[in-house]
Design a protein around this motif. Sequence first.
Motif, short mmCIF file in Angstrom:
data_model
loop_
_atom_site.label_atom_id
_atom_site.label_comp_id
_atom_site.label_asym_id
_atom_site.label_seq_id
_atom_site.Cartn_x
_atom_site.Cartn_y
_atom_site.Cartn_z
N HIS A 5 0.84 -1.19 0.00
CA HIS A 5 0.00 0.00 0.00
C HIS A 5 0.88 1.24 0.00
CE1 HIS A 5 -2.41 -3.19 1.91
NE2 HIS A 5 -3.39 -2.67 1.23
N SER A 58 -0.61 2.95 4.98
CA SER A 58 -1.61 2.75 6.02
C SER A 58 -1.31 3.62 7.24
CB SER A 58 -1.65 1.27 6.42
OG SER A 58 -2.56 1.05 7.46
N GLN A 60 -4.08 4.51 9.83
CA GLN A 60 -5.27 4.66 10.66
C GLN A 60 -4.98 4.69 12.15
OE1 GLN A 60 -7.93 1.18 10.69
NE2 GLN A 60 -6.35 0.04 9.59
N ASP A 71 -5.06 6.96 5.95
CA ASP A 71 -4.11 6.48 4.96
C ASP A 71 -3.66 7.62 4.05
OD1 ASP A 71 -4.70 4.08 6.08
OD2 ASP A 71 -5.87 3.31 4.40
#
Length: 254
Positions: A5, A58, A60, A71
């Motif tokens: 990610h 990421s 959060q 994010d």
Amino acid sequence: VNTSHSAMSTLWKPVPNGGDDQGRNYTRLAAMGAAILVGYKYLDENTWLEPQVFAFGSGQFGQLGTGGESDLAMPHPIAEIDPQKVISMNASGRVSALLCDDGVYTFGQAKDGVLGHPSSGVPQNVPIPTLVEELFDEKIVRVKCGEGHMAAITEKGELFTWGKNFYGQLGHAPKEGKVSGSSRIGELPEKVTKGLEGKKVIDAACSYHTTICLCEDGTVYSWGENKSATLGREDCRKSEYPTQVLGLENEKIV
């Protein structure tokens, strides 16, 4: 940077391999869907600006250190830290750590004491790099993140651990007054002594419920959960203190 990610902006470039700025070798790191790295912004191929610490992926739990809990698809600078002081970085899932000239800074989810900060008054998530005050007087040369615990190595080869200890992965029993709700949680860094007598630790790694370290003499020690023989032993019993990995006695691991 290899993460599942992450995305890179064309407005910055990481320092080339071997790059150095006034003696500082900048490093980069990516882990578990979040990435933190030091690079330079540039106007063109010949005009480089000041280095910055970037984060993306990421976020959060605040593990990107940018002050938010969401994010980020594009690299965003971590304004709370001086990039000139950054020595190295490490991250794992919901937590991250920066080793700087003036100490160790951690951020992300503060559950189970994993960030090394006193539990009193600490929010559920810490979205900006925060100094681990318990290590301020130590000369730290490496810091490693696990899913629920962390480790730091001093210049003298001493190993400190903190966080979740459900399977003995800290390598010590948290002291009275330094536990949070359970003797299985050590919220502040403590030195690992039993099992490492006379040893100088030079590297370490933290997993979900296990810890492993490499000593200067080439010996390897592991402790914590031993499911699937993760400690390098055939029995399935956990180990609450460092135990030398069998089968490597005649090897000098580097």
